[in-house]
Design a protein around this motif. Structure first.
Motif, PDB file in Angstrom:
ATOM      1  N   LYS A  69      -6.582   0.387  -0.864  1.00  0.00           N
ATOM      2  CA  LYS A  69      -6.815  -0.088   0.685  1.00  0.00           C
ATOM      3  C   LYS A  69      -7.221  -0.820   0.885  1.00  0.00           C
ATOM      4  CE  LYS A  69     -11.952   0.696   0.082  1.00  0.00           C
ATOM      5  NZ  LYS A  69     -12.853   1.923   0.029  1.00  0.00           N
ATOM      6  N   GLY A  97      -1.780   9.852   4.425  1.00  0.00           N
ATOM      7  CA  GLY A  97      -3.361   9.179   5.761  1.00  0.00           C
ATOM      8  C   GLY A  97      -4.392   8.385   4.503  1.00  0.00           C
ATOM      9  N   GLU A  98      -4.220   9.043   3.018  1.00  0.00           N
ATOM     10  CA  GLU A  98      -5.401   8.705   2.311  1.00  0.00           C
ATOM     11  C   GLU A  98      -4.874   7.660   1.500  1.00  0.00           C
ATOM     12  OE1 GLU A  98      -8.359   9.804   1.631  1.00  0.00           O
ATOM     13  OE2 GLU A  98      -8.198  10.691   3.521  1.00  0.00           O
ATOM     14  N   PRO A  99      -5.596   6.122   0.981  1.00  0.00           N
ATOM     15  CA  PRO A  99      -4.839   5.171   0.387  1.00  0.00           C
ATOM     16  C   PRO A  99      -4.213   6.070  -1.209  1.00  0.00           C
ATOM     17  CG  PRO A  99      -6.745   4.167   0.682  1.00  0.00           C
ATOM     18  CD  PRO A  99      -6.502   6.274   1.756  1.00  0.00           C
ATOM     19  N   TYR A 152       0.893  -1.367   0.020  1.00  0.00           N
ATOM     20  CA  TYR A 152      -0.167  -0.223   0.122  1.00  0.00           C
ATOM     21  C   TYR A 152       0.816   1.133  -0.177  1.00  0.00           C
ATOM     22  CZ  TYR A 152      -3.007  -3.363   1.541  1.00  0.00           C
ATOM     23  OH  TYR A 152      -3.995  -4.392   2.218  1.00  0.00           O
ATOM     24  N   TYR A 158       0.563   5.170   1.084  1.00  0.00           N
ATOM     25  CA  TYR A 158      -0.482   6.350   1.823  1.00  0.00           C
ATOM     26  C   TYR A 158      -0.106   7.571   1.321  1.00  0.00           C
ATOM     27  CZ  TYR A 158      -2.264   2.117   3.509  1.00  0.00           C
ATOM     28  OH  TYR A 158      -3.490   0.947   4.331  1.00  0.00           O
ATOM     29  N   THR A 160      -6.326  11.665  -4.723  1.00  0.00           N
ATOM     30  CA  THR A 160      -5.121  11.558  -4.105  1.00  0.00           C
ATOM     31  C   THR A 160      -4.320  12.221  -5.540  1.00  0.00           C
ATOM     32  OG1 THR A 160      -6.634   9.759  -3.301  1.00  0.00           O
ATOM     33  CG2 THR A 160      -4.329  10.163  -2.761  1.00  0.00           C
TER      34      THR A 160
END
Lengths: 270, 237
Positions: free
Chosen positions: A87, A81-83, A76, A78, A104
């Protein structure tokens, strides 16, 4: 302490200062060839991290994975904080939809080794294209910001020029302005001076030094310019065989590296 | 010789007044449809999901791999019986020419998209451009300049391909020339026909070369290498 432990300790230390980028168990394979295997590292928000290492060690692949130019085989990533592309959902690894990925990705900008300016557009058009069509800015607003950026990179009077009328160094500075026009939180610099004549490298590096000094943008840099790496980086990661073999502050990395492979590499390039 | 010129000067105006319009309409209609079909199939083959790319590939192979004349007969004779769709002579000609040459054109489009440097595609991703913006604003203008020489070739071939439309009862140049042969002899009749096709082909080819230069001009290919060198020299100084 082993190299892996050093890496993890450093990564943990970084994660405390709100991480801008996290690589978690990242795997990248091209066919049978594994470039990155279970790679873990963090980059703090506003941190400037330089990746060094021999060719084929996976440095550029890391930038390309972040820019979603390569498909992530495993693990993963990030961003704030967002994938980014995958996810975790009920213990399973789920690929995100293109729209979510695009949301993102907008936080990230990239400058390429070969500049890649659009040949069907003037310098100004190159810079305002994405702000207008992606961020929905008005033409006036986009032009205003583009002019500001062109001034910043020392090409304020070349907005109407065609990319082919510029030198390599000037083209690269336009490419930097173009990436910045998207107001990215993170900028990826992939060997941005490698395709330039030696005389033109200085101007490009000065623009980037200035950027590092005047903004809090997170920078992930792949470069062979070790002096530049030393000047702007908060941290330097030494890669070999798709693994981080040393993670240190630039003064330590360049004057007193602990890993034998790092010593050997730096002896060869410095 | 005098007789030849006399026959020729009789046949030429006759072919122009009676056969030219069918040839020109078949060509223009066929060319527009060729472009549409080529773009749709070419983009589908290059950009589409696997099922769509495969479907487009099958259509291309069918229309490229079968005879134009047989396709013409299918549309003119078989379709009315199969689907109760009677397009009439001119539209049958336009559809057959457009599909057949469009299938060749699809390869031109696919090849040109392929030839746009990878870095350009990657930069559009790095700037988060949506698909339509990326294609319309960045990729297409570059691919267009690359596909024009191929389309020039196809358009000239299409001009000559219209000679088959007489088979679906259109009175085109070739059909009229074949009629004129009876009254004015083969030399004058087919000599005049050759001349007319050559002139149309030259006009078409000149137009495409002008478009090609314009497209290259937009990509800055007109800028002499000297100015880049000068820019480098200035930057160093």
């Amino acid at each position: 302490m082993s190299t892996d432990e050093t890496t993890q300790a450093s990564a943990a230390q970084q994660s405390e200062a709100s991480p801008g980028i996290i690589f978690e168990g990242v795997v990248k394979r091209f066919g049978d060839h594994t470039v990155l295997n279970e790679l873990n590292f963090h980059v703090g928000k506003g941190e400037r991290v330089t990746l060094i290492g021999p060719s084929g060690s996976g440095k550029t692949t890391i930038l390309r994975l972040l820019m979603t130019l390569e498909h992530l085989t495993g693990g993963y990533i990030y961003v704030d904080g967002e994938p980014l592309t995958h996810k975790k959902e009920n213990g399973k690894r789920v690929e995100l939809r293109a729209k979510q990925v695009a949301q993102t990705r907008k936080r990230i900008g990239m400058v390429f080794q070969q500049f890649n300016l659009f040949p069907n557009m003037s310098v100004m058009e190159n810079i305002i294209e994405a702000p207008i069509h992606v961020l929905g800015k008005s033409k006036e607003e986009a032009r205003g910001r583009a002019q500001q950026l062109l001034d910043q990179v020392g090409l304020g009077d070349r907005g109407d020029a065609h990319p082919t009328q510029l030198s390599g160094g000037q083209q690269q500075r336009v490419a930097i302005a173009r990436a910045l026009a998207m107001d990215p939180e993170i900028i990826l610099l992939d060997e941005v001076t490698s395709a330039l004549d030696p005389e033109l490298v200085g101007d490009v590096l000065n623009v980037l030094r200035d950027l590092a000094a005047t903004t809090d943008i997170t920078m992930l840099i792949v470069t062979h310019e070790m002096q530049f790496a030393q000047d702007v980086s908060d941290r330097v990661l030494m890669f070999d065989g798709g693994k981080i073999i040393e993670d240190a502050k630039p003064d330590v990395m360049f004057s007193n590296p602990s890993n034998e492979r790092t010593k050997e590499f730096l002896r060869a390039v410095l | 010789m005098t007789e030849f010129f006399s026959d020729f000067s009789t046949v030429l105006p006759r072919l122009i007044s009676e056969g030219l319009s069918a040839t020109v309409y078949s060509f223009l209609g066929g060319a527009v449809l060729m472009l549409i079909v080529a773009v749709l199939l070419g983009v589908a083959m290059h950009q589409g999901p696997k099922w769509l790319a495969t479907l487009a590939r099958i259509v291309v192979e069918i229309f490229r791999g079968t005879s134009l004349i047989v396709q013409l007969f299918w549309i003119f004779y078989v379709f009315p019986q199969l689907f109760a769709v009677d397009l009439g002579s001119l539209w049958s000609a336009i559809v057959a020419l457009g599909l057949n040459y469009g299938a060749y054109g699809a390869e031109v489009v696919r090849g040109s998209l392929n030839a746009v440097p990878k870095g350009q595609w990657e930069t559009t991703t790095a700037l988060s451009m949506p698909w339509l913006t990326k294609m319309r604003r960045i990729i297409w203008p570059q691919a267009w300049a690359l596909m024009l020489p191929g389309f020039n070739n196809l358009a000239v071939m299409l001009v000559k391909g219209t000679a088959a439309v007489g088979l679906v009862l259109l009175n085109d140049i070739t059909f009229e020339a074949n009629q004129a042969r009876i009254t004015n002899g083969v030399w004058a009749a087919f000599g005049a026909a050759l001349l007319i096709y050559l002139v149309i082909a030259l006009i078409v080819s000149t137009l495409f070369r002008w478009m090609e230069r314009r497209a290259q001009h937009r990509l800055g290919l007109w800028v002499k290498a000297a100015s880049t060198t000068k820019a480098t020299a200035e930057a160093v100084a």
